[in-house]
Design a protein around this motif. Structure first.
Motif, short mmCIF file in Angstrom:
data_model
loop_
_atom_site.label_atom_id
_atom_site.label_comp_id
_atom_site.label_asym_id
_atom_site.label_seq_id
_atom_site.Cartn_x
_atom_site.Cartn_y
_atom_site.Cartn_z
N ASN A 288 -6.68 4.29 1.90
CA ASN A 288 -5.86 3.19 2.41
C ASN A 288 -5.35 2.23 1.34
O ASN A 288 -4.98 1.10 1.64
CB ASN A 288 -6.61 2.43 3.51
CG ASN A 288 -6.96 3.34 4.67
OD1 ASN A 288 -6.17 4.19 5.07
ND2 ASN A 288 -8.17 3.18 5.20
N GLU A 289 -5.33 2.69 0.11
CA GLU A 289 -4.61 1.97 -0.94
C GLU A 289 -4.22 2.96 -2.03
O GLU A 289 -4.89 3.97 -2.23
CB GLU A 289 -5.43 0.82 -1.52
CG GLU A 289 -6.74 1.21 -2.17
CD GLU A 289 -7.51 0.00 -2.66
OE1 GLU A 289 -7.44 -0.27 -3.88
OE2 GLU A 289 -8.16 -0.66 -1.84
N GLY B 189 -1.65 8.33 -2.47
CA GLY B 189 -2.10 7.57 -1.30
C GLY B 189 -2.71 8.49 -0.27
O GLY B 189 -2.19 9.58 -0.02
N SER C 243 -2.19 1.89 8.21
CA SER C 243 -2.35 1.25 6.90
C SER C 243 -0.98 0.89 6.31
O SER C 243 0.03 1.53 6.60
CB SER C 243 -3.11 2.18 5.95
OG SER C 243 -4.41 2.41 6.42
N TYR C 244 -0.99 -0.12 5.46
CA TYR C 244 0.25 -0.69 4.96
C TYR C 244 0.05 -1.14 3.52
O TYR C 244 -1.02 -1.63 3.15
CB TYR C 244 0.64 -1.89 5.83
CG TYR C 244 1.77 -2.73 5.32
CD1 TYR C 244 3.07 -2.49 5.73
CD2 TYR C 244 1.54 -3.80 4.44
CE1 TYR C 244 4.12 -3.28 5.27
CE2 TYR C 244 2.58 -4.58 3.97
CZ TYR C 244 3.87 -4.32 4.40
OH TYR C 244 4.91 -5.09 3.94
N GLU C 245 1.09 -0.95 2.69
CA GLU C 245 1.03 -1.47 1.32
C GLU C 245 2.44 -1.75 0.83
O GLU C 245 3.40 -1.05 1.20
CB GLU C 245 0.33 -0.47 0.38
CG GLU C 245 0.16 -1.00 -1.04
CD GLU C 245 -0.89 -0.26 -1.85
OE1 GLU C 245 -0.81 -0.33 -3.08
OE2 GLU C 245 -1.78 0.36 -1.26
N THR C 246 2.56 -2.77 -0.01
CA THR C 246 3.80 -3.04 -0.72
C THR C 246 3.65 -2.55 -2.15
O THR C 246 2.71 -2.95 -2.84
CB THR C 246 4.15 -4.54 -0.71
OG1 THR C 246 4.34 -4.97 0.64
CG2 THR C 246 5.41 -4.81 -1.50
N TYR C 247 4.56 -1.67 -2.58
CA TYR C 247 4.51 -1.15 -3.94
C TYR C 247 5.52 -1.88 -4.81
O TYR C 247 6.69 -2.03 -4.43
CB TYR C 247 4.82 0.36 -3.96
CG TYR C 247 4.75 0.95 -5.35
CD1 TYR C 247 3.53 1.35 -5.89
CD2 TYR C 247 5.89 1.05 -6.14
CE1 TYR C 247 3.46 1.87 -7.18
CE2 TYR C 247 5.83 1.57 -7.43
CZ TYR C 247 4.61 1.98 -7.94
OH TYR C 247 4.54 2.48 -9.22
N ASN D 159 8.12 -1.36 0.93
CA ASN D 159 6.98 -1.33 1.84
C ASN D 159 6.69 0.08 2.31
O ASN D 159 7.61 0.87 2.58
CB ASN D 159 7.27 -2.22 3.05
CG ASN D 159 7.51 -3.66 2.66
OD1 ASN D 159 6.87 -4.18 1.75
ND2 ASN D 159 8.44 -4.31 3.35
#
Length: 236
Positions: A143-144, A169, A175-179, A219
């Protein structure tokens, strides 16, 4: 911001019996002038090799070559004296530089090997050839995003002669992430290994590729359990 999408079913395809290969960019007998590369990313091949088969000894020059096994065991040999096996959870890099010859075979006769073969244009020519591989298992997280390649010898993962950063990933649904793009002038090419995700409102499915550039960040939303690769490369 600019984007491009390459759906899985639009890739080049070659089935040689022993090798079933899908090409995100022009390669061998597959040629599309609109799909030559994404910046420094020249080749992204999604290969399945039959038991006991493989690529015989062949040369390369002035290219950064990365292999990421997805299933099975891949036997590597080269004229630098390396004889190794890479498997799921490893990453391999070879700087061809002034010239290197190597072979890659499925170590097992009773099962397939699946891996990504990736080529990057280097930012320096005629370097001394080198080989390296690392096991990612100790650094893998859920989740990251976690880094598996960079330009820096002391960083996590392997390193290349290019201002490129790769991250893997393995996200659970929701799950969420900003790259954030690592270097001005770079873009990112995202390749979905399994599942589905959304990048800046664009839905991507298994084996889709998506390029994004002229932006500082984007995102990533996992709309199912998903595995994917982010390749942050100069746009040249």
């Amino acid at each position: 911001m600019k984007t491009i999408i390459h759906r899985a079913n639009t890739r080049g395809h070659a089935n040689h019996g022993w090798l079933n290969s899908f090409h995100s960019f022009s390669f061998a007998n597959y040629y599309d002038p609109k799909r030559m590369n994404f910046g420094a990313l020249r080749v992204l091949n999604d290969d399945t090799v039959a038991g006991g088969k493989g690529f015989g000894t062949h040369p390369h020059r002035n290219m950064e070559i990365i292999s990421i096994p997805l299933q099975g065991d891949l036997q590597h040999m080269d004229d630098m004296g390396n004889s190794t096996v890479i498997k799921e959870g490893d990453v391999q890099v070879m700087s061809a530089g002034t010239g290197v010859s190597h072979s890659e075979y499925n170590k097992n006769s009773d099962s397939e090997v699946k891996f990504l073969q990736i080529w990057l244009f280097p930012n320096i020519q005629e370097v001394t050839p080198r080989y390296d591989q690392v096991t990612l298992t100790p650094i893998a997280v859920k989740n990251e995003l976690y880094q598996i390649l960079s330009p820096n010898k002391d960083d996590q993962g392997v390193w290349v002669h290019q201002n490129a950063w790769f991250h893997l990933g393995n996200f659970d649904q929701g799950s969420y992430e900003t790259y954030t793009i690592k270097k001005k002038g770079n873009g990112a090419y995202i390749f979905v290994l399994e599942g589905n995700l959304i990048i800046n409102e664009q839905k991507l499915d298994t084996r889709d590729g998506f390029g994004i550039w002229e932006t500082n960040s984007f995102n990533i939303d996992a709309i199912s359990d998903t595995k994917f690769l982010v390749m942050d490369v100069p746009m040249l």
